[in-house]
Write an enzyme that holds these catalytic residues in place. Structure first.
Site, PDB file in Angstrom:
ATOM      1  N   GLY A 133       3.742  -2.455   7.488  1.00 55.45           N
ATOM      2  CA  GLY A 133       3.565  -1.951   8.850  1.00 55.45           C
ATOM      3  C   GLY A 133       3.420  -0.444   8.825  1.00 55.45           C
ATOM      4  N   SER A 172       4.056   3.592   9.379  1.00 51.25           N
ATOM      5  CA  SER A 172       5.198   4.474   9.179  1.00 51.25           C
ATOM      6  C   SER A 172       5.971   4.568  10.490  1.00 51.25           C
ATOM      7  CB  SER A 172       4.710   5.865   8.754  1.00 51.25           C
ATOM      8  OG  SER A 172       5.791   6.749   8.616  1.00 51.25           O
ATOM      9  N   GLY A 173       7.286   4.362  10.427  1.00 50.76           N
ATOM     10  CA  GLY A 173       8.108   4.389  11.631  1.00 50.76           C
ATOM     11  C   GLY A 173       8.239   3.044  12.313  1.00 50.76           C
ATOM     12  N   THR A 211      12.043  -0.012   6.672  1.00 51.49           N
ATOM     13  CA  THR A 211      13.185   0.338   5.818  1.00 51.49           C
ATOM     14  C   THR A 211      14.502  -0.040   6.479  1.00 51.49           C
ATOM     15  OG1 THR A 211      11.975   2.138   4.752  1.00 51.49           O
ATOM     16  CG2 THR A 211      14.381   2.237   4.675  1.00 51.49           C
ATOM     17  N   SER A 226       1.656  -0.212   2.788  1.00 54.57           N
ATOM     18  CA  SER A 226       0.661  -1.104   2.163  1.00 54.57           C
ATOM     19  C   SER A 226      -0.444  -1.482   3.159  1.00 54.57           C
ATOM     20  CB  SER A 226       1.332  -2.360   1.596  1.00 54.57           C
ATOM     21  OG  SER A 226       2.285  -2.919   2.476  1.00 54.57           O
TER      22      SER A 226
END
Length: 651
Positions: A75, A77-78, A82, A149
């Site tokens: 997905g 960034s943000g 994570t 990715s």
């Protein structure tokens, strides 16, 4: 045949020279800087492991069975990849399933620090991670990969790496809208990308190719991290990676009915059965079992459960017995030889306390009680002067186990029942307080300001770690204690005085009674204390010096005169099997700081300025009517304690 090549990928020897094979593999020139050709090994053969996946599954983690796989979160960034990955990692590890999070930033600071962000380098980044994840999965670990990715072909390559190795691969699309991701951008990367400072930033100047057939789509907007993670947990349960028996439950099963009509039906049935009389301590154990403190135990232990506890400090749980719950103390019901002869073979029998039916024991199983073996393993001594050992020696020669159906909730009518909150009631209370961390503190003694200092400092530490609303479970033990311990009623009044004075914050403290009897079994018992609080929702546990300890009945047996080493309880808790979802917090030593006239954490460099006020000295001061130093204990709390000892002395 090897050739020597600088600044390429390969294997270093002791001289930091890189050796690679002679076959070249180059990235497209337009996407790679010069010096981008890789040398690919051609003269290598896969070496087969001696350990099979089945063998790994039997010996790795607490859950039997091979569970190795890769969970791939993709997905923008943000998006929350994570956060979900590390939450899932913690969930799995706490339940005995080995897991490891491979995060994009972490990988690029180590393994892939020589790669940039061109399409070809992104491809190589994903290829390497896919290969590493495959090795983790093959070892029986759940590899949790969180990578942007952006290219579908790269993700498909990672999937194929696993498919070719016969390993499960789950693509998880964290589908968070771009505008939401930008609001979460604490690094300012989106802003820099829009300003043109960062080139090729996914979602701004480089396209993100949305997964077409992911195993799961997760939207984090408007959901907590835990709620989003639960979607992955559900998927992994459906896939057999997580045993369903490990699922978190909002409510623990209680062994007494909630409806009056069911209570009356049980009472009527109990009157028709043969019965056995139980002691007050055994009634306390009925309460412990009925309220869910010992979950998943649903009654007094049968022999197999007793043996697991006695020899392994655990109980098998789950439909297939694949998971081991921590359970360190036998919860058993004694019976005489006459009881066995009279009742063996009954399908059910009634338990009575003071001639009143309190529970029905279903499918009872009688077995012989080897008292010395039990005492040696549970207490480390068979000395008959040990207070709980006396009860064991005086109990029947047999034990009887079975499932419990408790007629109604146990009430003691002593003015303290409002403090006897069940695990479910405590969980509800924590939810009402919006607690994101619950730290439990057990004590069987009065609270002095050193205890309060420790609890205050624990809250401070949790706030510094990022928790918003840590809540203290102040949880004195309320079952049987030895004769020279301060009675429960006195302790509760003393604890309440501490809260009334504001020494502890009332708004984020829950004062409740833990109904278990005290056993004085040291490191063995302290595991039980922690496990029970875990069932009530606590995820942090403060453990002190010599928890559940006492002086040795034979004072000459050990140099320090104590039955257990004062440090062993805390050390054992940190290693105990089945307590992984609870973090053990060390007990910092507090003493009276004479220079500041208050309790403070002991500083060896200033040891002459500190005074240790022992329990013996505290009792002596109370009995003689003397006051402790100012700042040792809240004055009203001290008055309650002193009155008790003075009245006791007069009596």
């Amino acid at each position: 045949m090897f050739t020597r090549c600088a600044n390429s990928l390969g294997h270093y020897n002791n001289n930091n020279t890189v050796y690679v094979s002679s076959k070249k593999c180059c990235f497209p020139n337009e996407d790679k800087p010069s010096n981008a050709c890789l040398q690919v090994a051609t003269n290598v053969t896969e070496q087969k492991h001696h350990v099979t996946r089945e063998t790994r599954g039997k010996n790795l983690g607490l859950c039997r069975g091979f569970r190795g796989c890769t969970v791939w979160l993709t997905g923008l960034s943000g998006a929350g990849k994570t956060s979900i990955a590390f939450e899932l990692e913690a969930y799995l590890v706490s339940r005995g399933i080995p897991a490891y999070g491979l995060d994009g930033d972490n990988i690029r600071t180590g393994l892939n620090k020589n790669l940039g962000f061109t399409p070809a380098e992104r491809e190589e980044n994903i290829r390497r991670v896919g290969e590493v994840a495959k090795l983790f999965a093959d070892s029986g670990v759940v590899a949790i990969c969180s990578f942007v990715s952006p290219f579908a072909d790269d993700r498909e390559m990672a999937r194929k790496i696993h498919k070719d190795a016969g390993l499960k691969f789950y693509e998880i699309f964290v589908d968070t809208p771009l505008d939401v991701c930008e609001t979460r951008d604490v690094k300012g990367l989106y802003k820099k990308a829009r300003e043109g400072t960062i080139k090729g930033f996914t979602g701004i100047t480089q396209e993100y190719e949305r997964p077409q057939k992911p195993e799961l789509v997760v939207n984090t907007h408007g959901f907590t991290v835990r709620e989003s993670t639960q979607e992955l947990v559900t998927l992994l349960e459906q896939e057999g990676i997580i045993p369903r028996s490990l699922r978190d439950v909002d409510l623990l099963p209680e062994l007494y009915p909630s409806e009056v009509i069911a209570t009356e039906a049980l009472r009527h049935e109990a009157e028709s059965l043969q019965s056995i009389e139980i002691s007050k301590v055994e009634l306390q154990w009925v309460q412990v079992l009925a309220e869910g403190w010992a979950y998943p135990l649903r009654g007094f232990m049968r022999e197999d459960e007793y043996l697991q506890t006695l020899h392994f400090n655990t109980l098998q749980s789950g439909l297939d017995g694949s998971y081991r719950e921590n359970h360190s103390v036998p919860i058993v019901l004694s019976a005489s030889e006459a009881d066995k002869k009279r009742l063996d073979g009954c399908s059910s029998l009634t338990l009575k306390f003071e001639s009143k039916p309190v529970a029905i024991l279903r499918r009872p199983e009688f077995y012989y009680q080897r008292k010395e073996e039990r005492l040696a393993r549970q207490f480390g001594t068979c000395n008959p002067e040990h207070p709980y050992s006396k009860q064991v020696y005086e109990s029947g020669d047999y034990l009887v186990g079975g499932d419990l159906a408790v007629i109604e909730r146990i009430r003691w009518e002593d003015g303290l029942d409002q403090y006897r909150l069940t695990p479910n009631e405590l969980r509800k209370r924590f939810k009402e307080l919006n607690a994101d961390a619950i730290f439990a503190f057990q004590l069987r003694n009065p609270i002095h300001n050193g205890h309060a200092l420790l609890m205050q400092d624990t809250r401070r530490q949790l706030l510094e770690r990022g928790f918003k609303q840590p809540v203290l479970l102040l949880h004195p033990l309320g079952g049987w204690t030895k004769d020279d311990d301060v009675p429960l009623g006195v302790r509760m009044r003393q604890h309440q005085a501490v809260l009334d004075a504001g020494v502890l914050r009332r708004e984020d403290t829950v004062l409740a009674i833990f109904p278990s009897p005290m056993m004085y079994a040291g490191p063995t018992e302290v595991q039980w204390h922690a496990k029970a609080r875990m069932n009530a929702g606590a995820n942090f546990y403060i453990v002190g010096r010599d928890p559940a300890g006492m002086p040795h009945p034979d004072k000459q047996a050990y140099p320090d005169g104590n039955l257990y080493d004062a440090t062993h309880g805390a050390r054992v808790l940190k290693m105990a099997q089945g307590l992984d979802s609870m973090e053990i917090l060390p007990f910092r030593v507090a003493a009276y700081d004479k220079s500041a006239s208050r309790m403070a954490f002991f500083e060896p460099k200033r040891k002459d300025e500190f005074e240790f006020i022992s329990g013996t000295k505290m009792r002596t001061l109370a009995k003689t009517g003397d006051n402790p130093p100012n700042g040792f204990m809240e004055p009203e709390a001290w008055r309650i304690l002193a009155n008790y000892y003075q009245n006791l002395q007069q009596a």
